[in-house]
Design an enzyme around this catalytic site. Structure first.
Site, short mmCIF file in Angstrom:
data_model
loop_
_atom_site.label_atom_id
_atom_site.label_comp_id
_atom_site.label_asym_id
_atom_site.label_seq_id
_atom_site.Cartn_x
_atom_site.Cartn_y
_atom_site.Cartn_z
CB SER A 147 -0.86 0.00 1.28
OG SER A 147 -1.43 1.27 1.49
CE1 TYR A 160 -3.88 -2.07 5.23
CE2 TYR A 160 -3.32 0.23 4.83
CZ TYR A 160 -3.74 -1.00 4.36
OH TYR A 160 -4.00 -1.17 3.03
#
Ligand SMILES: NC(=O)c1ccc[n+]([C@@H]2O[C@H](COP(=O)([O-])OP(=O)(O)OC[C@H]3O[C@@H](n4cnc5c(N)ncnc54)[C@H](OP(=O)(O)O)[C@@H]3O)[C@@H](O)[C@H]2O)c1
Length: 283
Positions: A147, A160
């Site tokens: 990401s 995350y």
């Protein structure tokens, strides 16, 4: 140009029943590849498999597992036995339900284990299962969906963001280890894509549909070992890593997430008040 050719035997996609993973499955099925779909709900897997078989006349298999658990890999190993895997898309991933300070994350103990199992362990273990045969054949492609939030720390989504930085480092290190054996390992770092995870309903140029994102991303395989995968995201990646100082990027990320957190908590409070009023009316 896409280096994934029809000589490739079978594609494995984790987290294949929604969002970006489902789009990888669809886009590669369209090109005629047999599929192994791995996700958590058998019903959703059956729906996606049926739809791919009907639309693209390809063969599909499925394995239902919860990547939040760590004892699932012998089941996956059995399911993959004897299959010639050409491409592995390590896509499965989970984020926070809303941005939150580390110590305020609900059920923090289980949250940590779950996120690390889904976002990190799955990538390492799936690679352990699939890479040996690829290395023997000197042929194979592994796409690891990291990401853009793994490119720099993203406060209030810290676990995350850190897990995605792991995926990026793992991919780039492994690419160097196995490059000479003809294996392509790509680190994919998307910014926002309109999926269930981001709850973005209206796609825009910078927040594309997963279909649009994946079609663009696949064109970079074999050309870039680390990629934002989609031209507007590549521009955002360039600006945030090469132009804006990292301290400002971190500060802006924190500000954006603090705002989102306040909005979420406010809406939740209103919902709770409304539910409380409804209950009083019933009583
Ligand atoms: N969307 C974005 O903006 C964005 C940006 C950067 C990176 N990414 C990364 O891209 C990947 C895909 O994201 P997405 O937005 O497409 O997510 P999504 O729409 O939430 O879809 C996630 C998929 O993974 C499956 N899944 C979730 N938890 C699972 C578990 N514990 N065990 C097995 N399967 C599980 C889901 O199954 P169910 O259908 O049963 O829920 C679904 O098929 C993730 O790694 C994410 O971190 C996304």
């Amino acid at each position: 140009m896409c280096v994934i050719s029809l000589r490739t035997k079978r594609i494995v996609v984790t987290g294949a029943t929604d969002g970006i993973g489902k789009s990888y499955a669809e886009e590669l099925a369209r090109r005629g590849f047999a599929m192994m779909l791995i996700s958590r709900s058998q019903d959703k897997l059956d729906d996606v498999a049926r739809s791919l078989e009907e639309q693209f006349k390809i063969e599909t298999r499925t394995i239902a597992v919860d990547f939040g658990k760590s004892d699932i890999y012998s089941k996956i190993e059995v399911g993959l036995a004897g299959l010639e895997i050409g491409v592995l898309v390590n896509n499965v991933g989970v984020s926070y339900s809303y941005p939150e300070y580390y110590l305020n994350i609900p059920d923090l103990d289980n949250f940590i284990t779950y996120m690390i199992n889904v976002n990190i362990t799955s990538v390492c273990q799936m690679t352990r299962l699939v890479l040996p045969r690829m290395a023997e054949r000197s042929k194979g492609i592994i796409l690891n969906i990291s990401s853009a939030s793994g490119m720099y720390p993203l406060p209030l989504l810290t676990v995350y963001s850190s897990s995605k930085a792991f995926v990026d480092f793992f991919s780039r290190g492994l690419q160097e280890e196995y490059r000479r054996q003809g294996i392509i390992i790509q680190s994919v770092l998307p910014f926002f894509v309109a999926t269930k995870m981001t709850r973005i309903k209206k796609p825009t140029l910078d927040k594309p549909t997963p279909e649009r994102y994946v079609a663009a991303e696949l064109a970079t395989v074999g050309l870039q070992s680390q990629t934002n995968g989609y031209f507007p995201h590549a521009v955002m990646g360039w600006v945030t890593t090469k132009i804006v100082p990292i301290s400002i990027v971190i500060f802006l990320g924190a500000s954006m997430n603090r705002l989102q957190r306040s909005g979420y908590l406010h809406r939740r409070k209103l919902r709770e008040q409304r539910n409380g009023n409804d209950l009083k009316k019933i009583e």
